[in-house]
Scaffold this active site. Structure first.
Site, PDB file in Angstrom:
ATOM      1  N   ASP A  62      42.354  39.101  77.868  1.00 45.58           N
ATOM      2  CA  ASP A  62      42.455  40.292  77.024  1.00 45.58           C
ATOM      3  C   ASP A  62      41.027  40.709  76.703  1.00 45.58           C
ATOM      4  O   ASP A  62      40.298  39.976  76.018  1.00 45.58           O
ATOM      5  CB  ASP A  62      43.229  39.922  75.751  1.00 45.58           C
ATOM      6  CG  ASP A  62      43.286  41.060  74.746  1.00 45.58           C
ATOM      7  OD1 ASP A  62      42.583  42.074  74.936  1.00 45.58           O
ATOM      8  OD2 ASP A  62      44.033  40.924  73.754  1.00 45.58           O
TER       9      ASP A  62
ATOM     10  N   TYR B  41      43.036  57.833  70.694  1.00 42.80           N
ATOM     11  CA  TYR B  41      42.557  57.756  72.083  1.00 42.80           C
ATOM     12  C   TYR B  41      41.302  58.618  72.239  1.00 42.80           C
ATOM     13  O   TYR B  41      40.314  58.199  72.863  1.00 42.80           O
ATOM     14  CB  TYR B  41      43.675  58.225  73.027  1.00 42.80           C
ATOM     15  CG  TYR B  41      43.459  57.883  74.475  1.00 42.80           C
ATOM     16  CD1 TYR B  41      43.959  56.692  75.012  1.00 42.80           C
ATOM     17  CD2 TYR B  41      42.758  58.743  75.329  1.00 42.80           C
ATOM     18  CE1 TYR B  41      43.773  56.374  76.353  1.00 42.80           C
ATOM     19  CE2 TYR B  41      42.568  58.431  76.669  1.00 42.80           C
ATOM     20  CZ  TYR B  41      43.068  57.252  77.176  1.00 42.80           C
ATOM     21  OH  TYR B  41      42.887  56.938  78.513  1.00 42.80           O
TER      22      TYR B  41
HETATM   23  P1  ADP Z   1      45.588  53.789  84.252  1.00 43.89           P
HETATM   24  O1  ADP Z   1      46.298  55.101  84.224  1.00 43.89           O
HETATM   25  O2  ADP Z   1      44.404  53.738  83.293  1.00 43.89           O
HETATM   26  O3  ADP Z   1      45.249  53.283  85.605  1.00 43.89           O
HETATM   27  P2  ADP Z   1      47.441  51.566  83.943  1.00 43.89           P
HETATM   28  O4  ADP Z   1      48.344  51.274  82.798  1.00 43.89           O
HETATM   29  O5  ADP Z   1      48.064  51.792  85.288  1.00 43.89           O
HETATM   30  O6  ADP Z   1      46.615  52.826  83.487  1.00 43.89           O
HETATM   31  O7  ADP Z   1      46.315  50.428  84.065  1.00 43.89           O
HETATM   32  C1  ADP Z   1      45.635  49.900  82.959  1.00 43.89           C
HETATM   33  C2  ADP Z   1      45.552  48.379  83.143  1.00 43.89           C
HETATM   34  O8  ADP Z   1      44.825  47.825  82.044  1.00 43.89           O
HETATM   35  C3  ADP Z   1      46.939  47.705  83.155  1.00 43.89           C
HETATM   36  O9  ADP Z   1      47.092  46.912  84.320  1.00 43.89           O
HETATM   37  C4  ADP Z   1      46.949  46.890  81.879  1.00 43.89           C
HETATM   38  O10 ADP Z   1      47.697  45.673  81.991  1.00 43.89           O
HETATM   39  C5  ADP Z   1      45.468  46.616  81.670  1.00 43.89           C
HETATM   40  N1  ADP Z   1      45.138  46.291  80.275  1.00 43.89           N
HETATM   41  C6  ADP Z   1      45.616  46.875  79.155  1.00 43.89           C
HETATM   42  N2  ADP Z   1      45.109  46.304  78.057  1.00 43.89           N
HETATM   43  C7  ADP Z   1      44.278  45.316  78.482  1.00 43.89           C
HETATM   44  C8  ADP Z   1      43.451  44.366  77.823  1.00 43.89           C
HETATM   45  N3  ADP Z   1      43.387  44.323  76.485  1.00 43.89           N
HETATM   46  N4  ADP Z   1      42.732  43.504  78.581  1.00 43.89           N
HETATM   47  C9  ADP Z   1      42.787  43.556  79.937  1.00 43.89           C
HETATM   48  N5  ADP Z   1      43.562  44.436  80.612  1.00 43.89           N
HETATM   49  C10 ADP Z   1      44.298  45.305  79.902  1.00 43.89           C
END
Ligand code: ADP
Length: 257
Positions: free
Chosen positions: A64, A157
């Site tokens: 995370d 956001y």
């Molecule tokens: P985007 O449209 O930005 O590509 P997605 O939801 O497809 O959005 O991808 C964003 C990624 O970031 C997801 O795979 C999600 O699991 C990851 N993510 C969200 N929060 C965290 C976090 N706190 N730490 C690491 N990864 C994260």
């Protein structure tokens, strides 16, 4: 144009899916070894396995990004296995936003700042010493269409992404003499999980306000990330590169309420 990244290690946060995954793939296609971070372990491992088929080293490291200790452990693993990080892409993100006046707004600001700003700060802090030591580094932060003029009904956001733009500008000034370039990509809406969840009305309003009349493909964002990661952009610093088809900012969220 020199986009050869052979011998370089790139860490891409949130790259299990979406634009982060597409960016990791394109960096790998240009020769980089990649660290696939995601909070979702299964997608991180799967993406890393798929990228190994491209003939580069790829490891999945769940963490995370908003948790300092998890980020420190992730970077230690990455460095042990693939050497010091040359390219950092701060992409991990959440789409949870909503109007300021919503009853369920509590915690929205904290979440957005935790992931988008503090996540980027944590990752940057952990890799920057290695970059300074080797006198070379590229940091690419994912800002957003939200930094064009704000997007209504999602202040948390907006603020989180504007703050990440501020961090980009500031670190570009401080770290340039260390051989580190800090830039941002600002995607418009792309074909990812987020837009799949949009109602027809929201999709229509966004597309009506887009000169190209379509969402971006994640690969189109990945091309911009790769340019900013590559030697071809060595004199680009402190820049926010928009890849939004010329999108006119709109108050898209109002349609949902
Ligand atoms: P985007 O449209 O930005 O590509 P997605 O939801 O497809 O959005 O991808 C964003 C990624 O970031 C997801 O795979 C999600 O699991 C990851 N993510 C969200 N929060 C965290 C976090 N706190 N730490 C690491 N990864 C994260």
């Amino acid at each position: 144009m020199d986009c050869n990244l052979t011998g370089k290690t790139a860490l891409i946060s949130g790259s299990g899916r979406g634009m982060g995954r597409a960016s990791a793939e394109e960096l790998a296609r240009n020769g980089a070894d990649v660290v696939i971070n995601d909070i979702d372990e299964a997608v991180a491992e799967k993406t890393a396995a798929d990228i190994r088929d491209l003939g580069v080293e790829a490891i999945g490291v769940p963490a995370d990004v908003s948790d300092e200790a998890e980020v420190a452990a992730m970077v230690e693993t990455a460095t042990d296995e693939l050497g010091s990080v040359d390219i950092l892409v701060n992409n991990a993100g959440v789409g949870d936003a909503g109007p300021f006046l919503d009853e369920g707004y509590d915690g929205t600001f904290e979440l957005n700042l935790d992931v988008h700003l503090h996540g980027a700060l944590n990752c940057t802090r952990e890799v920057v010493d290695g970059m300074v030591e080797q006198g070379y580094g590229k940091i690419i932060n994912f800002t957003s269409i939200h930094t064009k003029n704000g997007v209504g009904m999602s202040p948390a956001y907006d603020v989180a992404k504007y703050s990440l733009l501020g961090l980009t500008k500031s670190l570009a000034l401080e770290l340039g003499r260390e051989g580190i370039r800090v830039n941002a990509v600002a995607p418009g809406w792309a074909n990812t999980r987020l837009t799949e969840g949009f109602s027809d009305a929201v999709t229509e309003q966004i597309l009506n306000n887009n000169p190209l009349g379509r969402f971006a493909e994640p690969e189109e964002i990945a091309d911009a990330v790769t340019f900013l990661a590559a030697p071809a952009s060595d004199y680009v610093n402190g820049h926010e590169l928009r890849i939004d088809g010329g999108q006119v900012p709109i108050d898209s969220w109002r349609l949902d309420s």
